[in-house]
Design a protein around this motif. Structure first.
Motif, mmCIF file in Angstrom:
data_model
loop_
_atom_site.group_PDB
_atom_site.id
_atom_site.type_symbol
_atom_site.label_atom_id
_atom_site.label_comp_id
_atom_site.label_asym_id
_atom_site.label_seq_id
_atom_site.Cartn_x
_atom_site.Cartn_y
_atom_site.Cartn_z
ATOM 1 N N ALA A 46 -38.154 -19.991 34.346
ATOM 2 C CA ALA A 46 -37.696 -18.659 34.762
ATOM 3 C C ALA A 46 -38.205 -18.362 36.168
ATOM 4 N N ILE A 47 -39.458 -18.695 36.435
ATOM 5 C CA ILE A 47 -40.018 -18.507 37.779
ATOM 6 C C ILE A 47 -39.213 -19.316 38.788
ATOM 7 N N GLN A 48 -38.877 -20.556 38.421
ATOM 8 C CA GLN A 48 -38.152 -21.456 39.320
ATOM 9 C C GLN A 48 -36.751 -20.933 39.646
ATOM 10 N N VAL A 49 -35.989 -20.516 38.623
ATOM 11 C CA VAL A 49 -34.612 -20.074 38.903
ATOM 12 C C VAL A 49 -34.590 -18.742 39.648
ATOM 13 N N MET A 50 -35.593 -17.913 39.441
ATOM 14 C CA MET A 50 -35.653 -16.668 40.209
ATOM 15 C C MET A 50 -36.019 -16.965 41.674
ATOM 16 N N ALA A 51 -36.903 -17.920 41.896
ATOM 17 C CA ALA A 51 -37.251 -18.301 43.270
ATOM 18 C C ALA A 51 -36.021 -18.835 44.006
ATOM 19 N N GLU A 52 -35.138 -19.518 43.288
ATOM 20 C CA GLU A 52 -33.898 -19.999 43.901
ATOM 21 C C GLU A 52 -33.046 -18.845 44.429
ATOM 22 N N ASP A 53 -33.223 -17.644 43.863
ATOM 23 C CA ASP A 53 -32.493 -16.455 44.300
ATOM 24 C C ASP A 53 -33.405 -15.503 45.100
ATOM 25 N N ASP A 54 -34.493 -16.052 45.627
ATOM 26 C CA ASP A 54 -35.430 -15.315 46.481
ATOM 27 C C ASP A 54 -36.092 -14.118 45.802
ATOM 28 N N ILE A 55 -36.309 -14.205 44.489
ATOM 29 C CA ILE A 55 -37.054 -13.186 43.756
ATOM 30 C C ILE A 55 -38.302 -13.876 43.192
ATOM 31 N N ASP A 56 -39.474 -13.381 43.578
ATOM 32 C CA ASP A 56 -40.732 -13.991 43.161
ATOM 33 C C ASP A 56 -41.278 -13.275 41.930
ATOM 34 N N ILE A 57 -41.256 -13.974 40.789
ATOM 35 C CA ILE A 57 -41.853 -13.415 39.572
ATOM 36 C C ILE A 57 -43.086 -14.215 39.157
ATOM 37 N N SER A 58 -43.601 -15.038 40.065
ATOM 38 C CA SER A 58 -44.741 -15.891 39.723
ATOM 39 C C SER A 58 -46.003 -15.087 39.431
ATOM 40 N N HIS A 59 -46.058 -13.841 39.896
ATOM 41 C CA HIS A 59 -47.229 -12.986 39.655
ATOM 42 C C HIS A 59 -47.094 -12.159 38.372
ATOM 43 N N HIS A 60 -45.934 -12.244 37.701
ATOM 44 C CA HIS A 60 -45.741 -11.475 36.471
ATOM 45 C C HIS A 60 -46.676 -11.976 35.373
ATOM 46 N N SER A 61 -46.962 -11.096 34.427
ATOM 47 C CA SER A 61 -47.744 -11.486 33.253
ATOM 48 C C SER A 61 -46.928 -11.181 32.009
ATOM 49 N N SER A 62 -47.262 -11.835 30.935
ATOM 50 C CA SER A 62 -46.597 -11.615 29.657
ATOM 51 C C SER A 62 -47.380 -10.533 28.924
ATOM 52 N N ASN A 63 -46.717 -9.411 28.627
ATOM 53 C CA ASN A 63 -47.401 -8.253 28.043
ATOM 54 C C ASN A 63 -46.823 -7.886 26.687
ATOM 55 N N ASN A 64 -47.679 -7.349 25.837
ATOM 56 C CA ASN A 64 -47.250 -6.870 24.532
ATOM 57 C C ASN A 64 -46.823 -5.417 24.634
ATOM 58 N N VAL A 65 -45.785 -5.056 23.909
ATOM 59 C CA VAL A 65 -45.244 -3.697 23.957
ATOM 60 C C VAL A 65 -46.312 -2.644 23.660
ATOM 61 N N ASP A 66 -47.292 -2.986 22.835
ATOM 62 C CA ASP A 66 -48.348 -2.026 22.491
ATOM 63 C C ASP A 66 -49.151 -1.555 23.714
ATOM 64 N N GLU A 67 -49.165 -2.369 24.782
ATOM 65 C CA GLU A 67 -49.912 -2.014 25.982
ATOM 66 C C GLU A 67 -49.308 -0.804 26.701
ATOM 67 N N TYR A 68 -48.043 -0.490 26.397
ATOM 68 C CA TYR A 68 -47.334 0.551 27.141
ATOM 69 C C TYR A 68 -47.025 1.789 26.312
ATOM 70 N N VAL A 69 -47.688 1.942 25.200
ATOM 71 C CA VAL A 69 -47.371 3.031 24.274
ATOM 72 C C VAL A 69 -47.564 4.416 24.902
ATOM 73 N N ASN A 70 -48.406 4.538 25.905
ATOM 74 C CA ASN A 70 -48.670 5.851 26.504
ATOM 75 C C ASN A 70 -47.872 6.143 27.773
ATOM 76 N N ILE A 71 -46.940 5.255 28.124
ATOM 77 C CA ILE A 71 -46.131 5.477 29.324
ATOM 78 C C ILE A 71 -44.844 6.193 28.920
ATOM 79 N N PRO A 72 -44.495 7.286 29.588
ATOM 80 C CA PRO A 72 -43.266 8.026 29.259
ATOM 81 C C PRO A 72 -42.030 7.345 29.878
#
Length: 139
Positions: A46-72
């Motif tokens: 996924a990182i590789q194919v996004m880089a081919e389209d000049d979008i850098d997602i190499s800094h993304h992390s894999s997060n669990n939905v529970d981490e965002y329960v308090n965001i509106p």
């Protein structure tokens, strides 16, 4: 500023690609998050194919939905049927959207065939993300 959450099963491919494109198309109109009902790490292809389209997602992390329960969240987008059906109760007044993208991580064949499937799904998500932003954040 709108808050958008993209949900998938493992937060490794489809939701990561969508996060990258939504962030790209939204600019400063939204804060984009992605999460999974599980966490599998960001898929290197996924990182590789996004880089081919000049979008850098190499800094993304894999997060669990529970981490965002308090965001509106204003919008929650599920990008696979499994996440839509198995997402734990998520207290939000967000408007919900769903599109079941194929999982490129399940692609089989030669290395070129697998990468072509990643590109095909990437392009589908790119179109969806562009249209989503144009329809929901055009003000």
């Amino acid at each position: 500023m709108k808050n958008i959450l993209v949900l998938c099963t493992g937060n490794s491919c489809r939701s990561q690609i969508a996060e990258g494109y939504l962030r790209h198309f939204a600019g400063n109109k939204a804060t984009i998050y992605s999460a999974g009902i599980e966490t599998h790490g960001v898929n290197p292809k996924a990182i590789q194919v996004m880089a081919e389209d000049d979008i850098d997602i190499s800094h993304h992390s894999s997060n669990n939905v529970d981490e965002y329960v308090n965001i509106p969240f204003d919008y929650v987008i599920t990008v696979c049927d499994n996440a839509k059906e198995n997402c734990p109760y998520f207290p939000t007044k967000a408007q919900r959207f769903h599109f079941n993208f194929p999982d490129p991580a399940k692609a089989t064949g030669t290395p070129d065939e697998v990468m072509n499937e990643f590109r095909r799904v990437r392009d589908m998500i790119k179109d969806y993300s562009r249209n989503f932003i144009n329809q929901n954040l055009s003000n």
